[in-house]
Scaffold this active site. Structure first.
Site, PDB file in Angstrom:
ATOM      1  N   HIS A  16      18.576   5.243  47.737  1.00  0.00           N
ATOM      2  CA  HIS A  16      17.740   4.371  48.047  1.00  0.00           C
ATOM      3  C   HIS A  16      18.560   3.292  49.113  1.00  0.00           C
ATOM      4  O   HIS A  16      19.157   2.637  48.557  1.00  0.00           O
ATOM      5  CB  HIS A  16      17.220   3.602  47.120  1.00  0.00           C
ATOM      6  N   ARG A  20      18.365  -0.149  58.656  1.00  0.00           N
ATOM      7  CA  ARG A  20      17.824  -0.717  59.949  1.00  0.00           C
ATOM      8  C   ARG A  20      17.754   0.013  61.059  1.00  0.00           C
ATOM      9  O   ARG A  20      17.832   1.186  60.960  1.00  0.00           O
ATOM     10  CB  ARG A  20      18.192  -2.129  60.151  1.00  0.00           C
ATOM     11  N   LYS A 102       6.976   6.831  50.430  1.00  0.00           N
ATOM     12  CA  LYS A 102       7.260   5.665  49.799  1.00  0.00           C
ATOM     13  C   LYS A 102       5.973   5.032  49.982  1.00  0.00           C
ATOM     14  O   LYS A 102       5.341   4.541  50.762  1.00  0.00           O
ATOM     15  CB  LYS A 102       8.578   4.745  50.898  1.00  0.00           C
ATOM     16  N   HIS A 139       8.040   1.169  45.102  1.00  0.00           N
ATOM     17  CA  HIS A 139       8.158  -0.008  44.747  1.00  0.00           C
ATOM     18  C   HIS A 139       7.293  -0.580  43.753  1.00  0.00           C
ATOM     19  O   HIS A 139       6.150  -0.902  44.131  1.00  0.00           O
ATOM     20  CB  HIS A 139       8.067  -0.979  46.253  1.00  0.00           C
ATOM     21  N   LEU A 222      14.375  -8.152  46.223  1.00  0.00           N
ATOM     22  CA  LEU A 222      13.363  -7.738  45.264  1.00  0.00           C
ATOM     23  C   LEU A 222      13.239  -6.280  45.062  1.00  0.00           C
ATOM     24  O   LEU A 222      13.809  -5.630  45.760  1.00  0.00           O
ATOM     25  CB  LEU A 222      11.989  -8.079  46.481  1.00  0.00           C
ATOM     26  N   ASP A 250      19.859   0.291  47.139  1.00  0.00           N
ATOM     27  CA  ASP A 250      18.736  -0.568  48.027  1.00  0.00           C
ATOM     28  C   ASP A 250      19.681  -1.437  48.589  1.00  0.00           C
ATOM     29  O   ASP A 250      19.379  -2.771  48.986  1.00  0.00           O
ATOM     30  CB  ASP A 250      18.138  -1.552  46.818  1.00  0.00           C
TER      31      ASP A 250
HETATM   32  C1  NCD Z   1      14.471  -4.870  51.036  1.00  0.00           C
HETATM   33  C2  NCD Z   1      14.543  -4.809  52.458  1.00  0.00           C
HETATM   34  O1  NCD Z   1      15.383  -5.962  52.983  1.00  0.00           O
HETATM   35  O2  NCD Z   1      14.195  -4.079  53.306  1.00  0.00           O
HETATM   36  N1  NCD Z   1      14.791  -6.051  50.161  1.00  0.00           N
HETATM   37  C3  NCD Z   1      14.946  -5.898  49.059  1.00  0.00           C
HETATM   38  O3  NCD Z   1      14.886  -7.398  48.599  1.00  0.00           O
HETATM   39  N2  NCD Z   1      15.210  -5.000  48.315  1.00  0.00           N
HETATM   40  C4  NCD Z   1      13.015  -4.011  50.657  1.00  0.00           C
HETATM   41  C5  NCD Z   1      12.889  -3.572  49.157  1.00  0.00           C
HETATM   42  O4  NCD Z   1      13.421  -2.653  49.134  1.00  0.00           O
HETATM   43  O5  NCD Z   1      12.230  -4.262  48.629  1.00  0.00           O
HETATM   44 ZN    ZN Z   2      14.721  -1.158  49.229  1.00  0.00          ZN
END
Ligand code: NCD
Ligand code: ZN
Length: 347
Positions: A16, A20, A102, A139, A222, A250
Site C-alpha cells: 500500500h 504521487r 481500490k 479504505h 487517515l 501507506d
Molecule cells: C493518504 C494520502 O495522502 O493519499 N493519506 C492518509 O492519511 N493515509 C490517503 C489514504 O490512504 O487514506
Molecule cells: Zn493510503
C-alpha cells in the site's frame, strides 16, 4: 572492529503506497525502490486512475522516475467510482493493467472526492471481481458526519464490510491500513480471502502522538491513530505469524507547509525508513523472526505472486532520520523525524 548484528530476509514488498506524480514522484520513489521489490500503487491522483489507459500511463511515468539500475515493479490499481463499469474493470485486470481495485468511500480521506457514495452503486463491479478473483482494496471508514472519527473504522465493519462479505463471501479483500482491535478481530475471524495491511505508524503511535504537547500534524494520517489498546492489538497481529497480515506502509507524502497549516492534510511520509521502522517494532516485540513473513512472504501469497528471490540485509548499527527530506525540491517531514532507529538497511 566489533561485529555488527545483521538480519537478512527475502526482499520485501510494500502492499500500500502513495508515490504521487510529477516532481514529487521523482523525489520520493527512490526511497521505496531501494527497499522494496514491488509496491501496490494507490490510484488517488487528481484526477484519479480510473481506467486501464490511465494505469498504464501512470506505470510508465513511475518506471521513468526510477533511478538508473533500480529493480522495482509498480503494481497498479484502479480507483472505483459510482460509475465504474464491470467489463472495463475486468478487462483491465485480465490484461494486467491493474492487479486490484481500490474502494474509497467518497470523502473518507485525501484524494477520495470521486470515491464511491454507496457500495450498492458498485455491486455489479464487486460481483465481477469476486467471480474473476480480482482483489478489492478497502479504505475502511464510514464518512457519516454523525460518526465520531475514532469510531469510523469499527462502524464501517458493521455497516459495510461485514454485510458485503456476507453477500460475496469469496471476494478477495484487503482491509487496508487497519487501526483497531475490531479490524484485527474481523480479519482474523474471516476466511483466507480476507487479509489486511498494517502501517508502521499504527504500530508505533497512538492518538496521544497527535494531540499531546501541541498538535502534531506529522503524526496525522487517515485512518487516525487510535487508543493504546488498539496499537497493542495491531502489534500482536503483525508479529503473530498469521498470513492474513502483511506490510503496507501507506507512505503518503505531503509538502511540509501543506501539513503545517490551518487545515493540515492527512498522510505520513514513512517511505525513507520504512523497513527500519517495522524492524524496530518486531525487535521490541521479541519477534524479529516474524519480520520476513510479514514483510516478504504473506503479501505475495495473498496476491498469488511469487516471493522475491532477492534478499536485503539490516544491520544493527543505527539509522539517523533527518528532520526534513528534500523530495526533488519539496521539503517533506518524514516519519520518525530526528529520531535514531536501531536497525539500518545495508546498501
Ligand atoms: C493518504 C494520502 O495522502 O493519499 N493519506 C492518509 O492519511 N493515509 C490517503 C489514504 O490512504 O487514506
Ligand atoms: Zn493510503
Amino acid at each position: 572492529m566489533s561485529e555488527v548484528e545483521t538480519l537478512t530476509i527475502r526482499r520485501p514488498d510494500d502492499w500500500h503506497l502513495h508515490v504521487r506524480d510529477g516532481e514529487i514522484l521523482q523525489g520520493v520513489l527512490a526511497y521505496t525502490a531501494r527497499q522494496f521489490g514491488r509496491a501496490i500503487i494507490m490510484p488517488n491522483l487528481s484526477p484519479p486512475i480510473t481506467s486501464a489507459a490511465d494505469a498504464l500511463a501512470y506505470r510508465a511515468r513511475i518506471i521513468g522516475a526510477l533511478p538508473a539500475g533500480a529493480d522495482f515493479t509498480p503494481l497498479m490499481t484502479c480507483y472505483l467510482t459510482d460509475t465504474s463499469d464491470p467489463d472495463e474493470i475486468a478487462r483491465g485486470f485480465e490484461s494486467g493493467a491493474f492487479v486490484a481495485a481500490k474502494l474509497y468511500p467518497a470523502h473518507a480521506t485525501t484524494g477520495s472526492a470521486h470515491g464511491v457514495t454507496d457500495v450498492a452503486n458498485i455491486r455489479g463491479v464487486l460481483e465481477r471481481m469476486a467471480a474473476i478473483g480480482m482483489p478489492l482494496l478497502v479504505h475502511g471508514e464510514v464518512t457519516d458526519s454523525h460518526v465520531d472519527i475514532f469510531d469510523r473504522e469499527a462502524v464501517f465493519i458493521e455497516q459495510t464490510l461485514a454485510p458485503l462479505l456476507r453477500d460475496l463471501p469469496t471476494l478477495k479483500t484487503v482491509f487496508e491500513h487497519i487501526t483497531t482491535t475490531q479490524a484485527v478481530d474481523f480479519v482474523t475471524s474471516s476466511g483466507p480471502n480476507v487479509g489486511a495491511t498494517i502501517t508502521p505508524q499504527h504500530l508505533h503511535i497512538n492518538r496521544n502522538a497527535m494531540l499531546v504537547g501541541g498538535m502534531q500534524p506529522h503524526n496525522f494520517c487517515l485512518p487516525v491513530a487510535k487508543r493504546e489498546k488498539h496499537r497493542l492489538a495491531l502489534r500482536k497481529a503483525a508479529t503473530s505469524g498469521s498470513e492474513k497480515f502483511f506490510l503496507g506502509t501507506d507512505s503518503a507524502p505531503h509538502a511540509r507547509d501543506a501539513k503545517e497549516s490551518a487545515c493540515g492534510c492527512a498522510g505520513i511520509f514513512n517511505a525513507p525508513f520504512a523497513l527500519e521502522s517495522y524492524a524496530a517494532v518486531f525487535e521490541e516485540e521479541g519477534a524479529l523472526d516474524q519480520l520476513e513473513g510479514f514483510a516478504s512472504l504473506h503479501g505475495p501469497r495473498f496476491y498469488g505472486l511469487p516471493v522475491s528471490e532477492q534478499t536485503v540485509t539490516l544491520r544493527r548499527d543505527g539509522a539517523d532520520v533527518p528532520d526534513v527530506i528534500d523530495a526533488n525540491g519539496t521539503p517533506i517531514v518524514p516519519f520518525h523525524a530526528g529520531e535514531r532507529l536501531a536497525w539500518r538497511l545495508a546498501d
